[in-house]
Scaffold this motif. Sequence first.
Motif, PDB file in Angstrom:
ATOM      1  N   TYR A 291       1.151 -43.282  14.530  1.00 35.47           N
ATOM      2  CA  TYR A 291       1.308 -43.481  13.186  1.00 35.47           C
ATOM      3  C   TYR A 291       1.521 -45.007  12.655  1.00 35.47           C
ATOM      4  O   TYR A 291       1.617 -45.823  13.306  1.00 35.47           O
ATOM      5  CB  TYR A 291       2.826 -42.555  12.754  1.00 35.47           C
ATOM      6  CG  TYR A 291       2.872 -41.373  13.380  1.00 35.47           C
ATOM      7  CD1 TYR A 291       2.569 -40.282  12.430  1.00 35.47           C
ATOM      8  CD2 TYR A 291       3.374 -40.876  14.705  1.00 35.47           C
ATOM      9  CE1 TYR A 291       2.668 -39.022  12.797  1.00 35.47           C
ATOM     10  CE2 TYR A 291       3.363 -39.508  15.078  1.00 35.47           C
ATOM     11  CZ  TYR A 291       2.940 -38.698  14.015  1.00 35.47           C
ATOM     12  OH  TYR A 291       2.874 -37.239  14.384  1.00 35.47           O
ATOM     13  N   ARG A 292       0.949 -45.095  11.367  1.00 37.85           N
ATOM     14  CA  ARG A 292       1.020 -46.178  10.645  1.00 37.85           C
ATOM     15  C   ARG A 292       2.369 -46.592  10.137  1.00 37.85           C
ATOM     16  O   ARG A 292       3.136 -45.677   9.469  1.00 37.85           O
ATOM     17  CB  ARG A 292       0.204 -46.413   9.427  1.00 37.85           C
ATOM     18  CG  ARG A 292       0.094 -47.546   8.754  1.00 37.85           C
ATOM     19  CD  ARG A 292      -0.900 -47.657   7.894  1.00 37.85           C
ATOM     20  NE  ARG A 292      -0.921 -46.555   6.870  1.00 37.85           N
ATOM     21  CZ  ARG A 292      -2.118 -45.664   6.908  1.00 37.85           C
ATOM     22  NH1 ARG A 292      -2.942 -45.568   7.943  1.00 37.85           N
ATOM     23  NH2 ARG A 292      -1.882 -44.509   6.064  1.00 37.85           N
TER      24      ARG A 292
ATOM     25  N   THR B  79       7.626 -44.214   7.992  1.00 43.14           N
ATOM     26  CA  THR B  79       6.502 -43.554   8.305  1.00 43.14           C
ATOM     27  C   THR B  79       6.449 -42.384   7.424  1.00 43.14           C
ATOM     28  O   THR B  79       5.949 -41.443   7.750  1.00 43.14           O
ATOM     29  CB  THR B  79       6.454 -43.020   9.715  1.00 43.14           C
ATOM     30  OG1 THR B  79       7.442 -42.457  10.386  1.00 43.14           O
ATOM     31  CG2 THR B  79       6.305 -44.264  10.487  1.00 43.14           C
ATOM     32  N   ASN B  80       7.637 -41.912   6.781  1.00 40.60           N
ATOM     33  CA  ASN B  80       7.793 -40.981   5.887  1.00 40.60           C
ATOM     34  C   ASN B  80       7.853 -39.687   6.646  1.00 40.60           C
ATOM     35  O   ASN B  80       7.493 -38.565   6.403  1.00 40.60           O
ATOM     36  CB  ASN B  80       6.551 -40.767   4.976  1.00 40.60           C
ATOM     37  CG  ASN B  80       6.954 -39.564   3.887  1.00 40.60           C
ATOM     38  OD1 ASN B  80       8.188 -39.304   3.452  1.00 40.60           O
ATOM     39  ND2 ASN B  80       5.858 -39.285   3.133  1.00 40.60           N
TER      40      ASN B  80
ATOM     41  N   SER C  29       4.709 -38.434   8.854  1.00 39.57           N
ATOM     42  CA  SER C  29       4.158 -37.482   8.066  1.00 39.57           C
ATOM     43  C   SER C  29       2.498 -37.705   8.621  1.00 39.57           C
ATOM     44  O   SER C  29       2.129 -38.594   8.975  1.00 39.57           O
ATOM     45  CB  SER C  29       3.965 -37.850   6.574  1.00 39.57           C
ATOM     46  OG  SER C  29       3.447 -39.179   6.271  1.00 39.57           O
ATOM     47  N   GLN C  30       1.612 -36.563   8.157  1.00 34.04           N
ATOM     48  CA  GLN C  30       0.224 -36.371   8.535  1.00 34.04           C
ATOM     49  C   GLN C  30      -0.505 -37.731   7.827  1.00 34.04           C
ATOM     50  O   GLN C  30      -1.462 -38.199   8.168  1.00 34.04           O
ATOM     51  CB  GLN C  30      -0.325 -35.153   8.154  1.00 34.04           C
ATOM     52  CG  GLN C  30       0.120 -34.068   9.020  1.00 34.04           C
ATOM     53  CD  GLN C  30      -0.134 -34.340  10.363  1.00 34.04           C
ATOM     54  OE1 GLN C  30      -1.373 -34.595  10.830  1.00 34.04           O
ATOM     55  NE2 GLN C  30       0.943 -34.009  11.202  1.00 34.04           N
ATOM     56  N   ASP C  31       0.147 -38.052   6.598  1.00 35.56           N
ATOM     57  CA  ASP C  31      -0.712 -39.192   5.884  1.00 35.56           C
ATOM     58  C   ASP C  31      -0.792 -40.601   6.455  1.00 35.56           C
ATOM     59  O   ASP C  31      -1.713 -41.277   6.458  1.00 35.56           O
ATOM     60  CB  ASP C  31      -0.060 -39.348   4.531  1.00 35.56           C
ATOM     61  CG  ASP C  31      -0.073 -38.217   3.541  1.00 35.56           C
ATOM     62  OD1 ASP C  31      -1.186 -37.311   3.785  1.00 35.56           O
ATOM     63  OD2 ASP C  31       0.757 -38.123   2.680  1.00 35.56           O
ATOM     64  N   ASN C  32       0.401 -40.881   7.672  1.00 30.44           N
ATOM     65  CA  ASN C  32       0.505 -41.983   8.147  1.00 30.44           C
ATOM     66  C   ASN C  32      -0.244 -41.854   9.595  1.00 30.44           C
ATOM     67  O   ASN C  32      -0.080 -42.705  10.569  1.00 30.44           O
ATOM     68  CB  ASN C  32       1.914 -42.486   8.257  1.00 30.44           C
ATOM     69  CG  ASN C  32       2.256 -43.018   7.063  1.00 30.44           C
ATOM     70  OD1 ASN C  32       1.570 -43.768   6.340  1.00 30.44           O
ATOM     71  ND2 ASN C  32       3.388 -42.501   6.460  1.00 30.44           N
TER      72      ASN C  32
END
Length: 532
Positions: free
Chosen positions: A258-259, A240-241, A244-247
């Motif tokens: 989260y993705r 999920t890195n 992070s907000q991207d996921n």
Amino acid sequence: MTRNIGLMSDMDMNPKLALRINESSMRKDGNLFNSSIAPSTPPTSSTAPPISGSPTSAQTPSSQSKPKTQTDGPSASAESSSTGKKKSLSVKRVIWISIAAVLSFIILVLAILLCLPKCLRKWHETQRTPKHHEIAPYIGARENPGDSGSLVQPGHDIEKAPLVVPPNEKQPRRPAPVPKPQDEQQVNVQTMTAVPKKDDKRVIVEPIAPAKDTATRLPTRPLPLTSVKSYTIASLQQYTNSFSQDNLLGSGMLGSVYRVELPNGKLLAVKKLDKRVCDQQTDDEFLDLVNNIDRIRHANVVELMGYCAEHGQRLLVYEYCCNGTLQDALHCDDEFKRQLSWNTRMRMALGAARALEYLHEVCEPPIIHRNFKSANLLLDEELAVHVSDCGLASLISSGAVSQLSGQLLTTYGYGAPEFESGIYTSQSDVYSFGVVMLELITGRMSYDRTRSRGEQFLVRWAIPQLHDIDLLTRMVDPALDGKYPIKSLSHFADIISRCVQHEREFRPPMSEVVQDLIQMIRRESHRRSDGE
């Protein structure tokens, strides 16, 4: 001498006189045991001529014996009374001393009985406290100690290899301390679980946990077995890195979603529970929750794929639905919203109704969703509905989360009227379902502060218009562009009206709602086939 001779001669001559003299001598020197006062003899006249000096001598002994006899009686009685008093005092003293001794003995016994449990408890604690040279027992090296990035770890599956004890060794009650490397002081909780062997013998290892470290204290009994996969927190962070907000897919009252993308390209969704939610449950209670969610199996319910419980973190891993939530489809993307035809919306309504019917009437015990809203209805690639957060009512109903849940549902218009009184039943889920159905046909949010005051709450604005066909047609989502059957719209409005009744006793069960929706869809399909 002459006086005595005279008396003797008188006694010979007068016998009465001799008797009187003897009586007087007996009064004077007689029986000393007689404590009573002898009565005095009345004087008698003597016929004999008086002898000179005889009356004086005769009266003197009598007068001297009377005081002596009178004093002897009182002195003897006083002595006897004083002796009795001394005896009674000594008896009372003995009795009081005996009573005091008995009371002292009873108090001593009670003191011993009160102090004995505390002493025994302290002794047991000292026996259980590890010495400075003792460490936790060595369980054994992991199969892949260097593979810290692997996504799936063994978990609590029955297929996991059991702990084996050599047959020539007896299992001790307390495992002997074995030296262990410093980096392996933290024993994995999952490897501590005792797994039965084929011969039904169990190997139970009790770790020696620090007495003061309650945050990372190992359980005193084996954790519940579960068939759900267990994921490591390191792997979930990697894919999920680091969350992070991207996921980030969305946030709710229980946590954020989260993705996750696996190395093979498969997508998952992980729900990271907030710390306030994690603190409300022990490891055993969380695994029980995981097992209960895993038993919920329905085509319209989001499937649980795994969990993670490490380092105080609690995460739930679900299947991924690629088209997001119904809330986003209706209120965030106008282009996608136009793809939602009337028939597609009715299939969505039927799928959500079947999910609630399964939770309320098929599951045993019945499951109340408690957080039914359009943001918890996920859409797959075929736009089929999958209800999320099923089985999490125990988390929502506890502590501050319950208050937050009530505020959110009431504020955004999904909460039933009885929810403000602290009452939430399966009929409250029916009310929330009716609100979501109003969103489906109107395209409006359950609460929209940008609208005028009378139109902010969807239920209050829509209820008076549900039974007027002209007003009802004006309520329909403009994205449908008038492409809907009037009769189906009227029937659907009737179903919604019954679901959002103010009194929960008048709301229908979900099985009845499912049957009404099926009949409505069938009637419309027959009309369409007849028209063709």
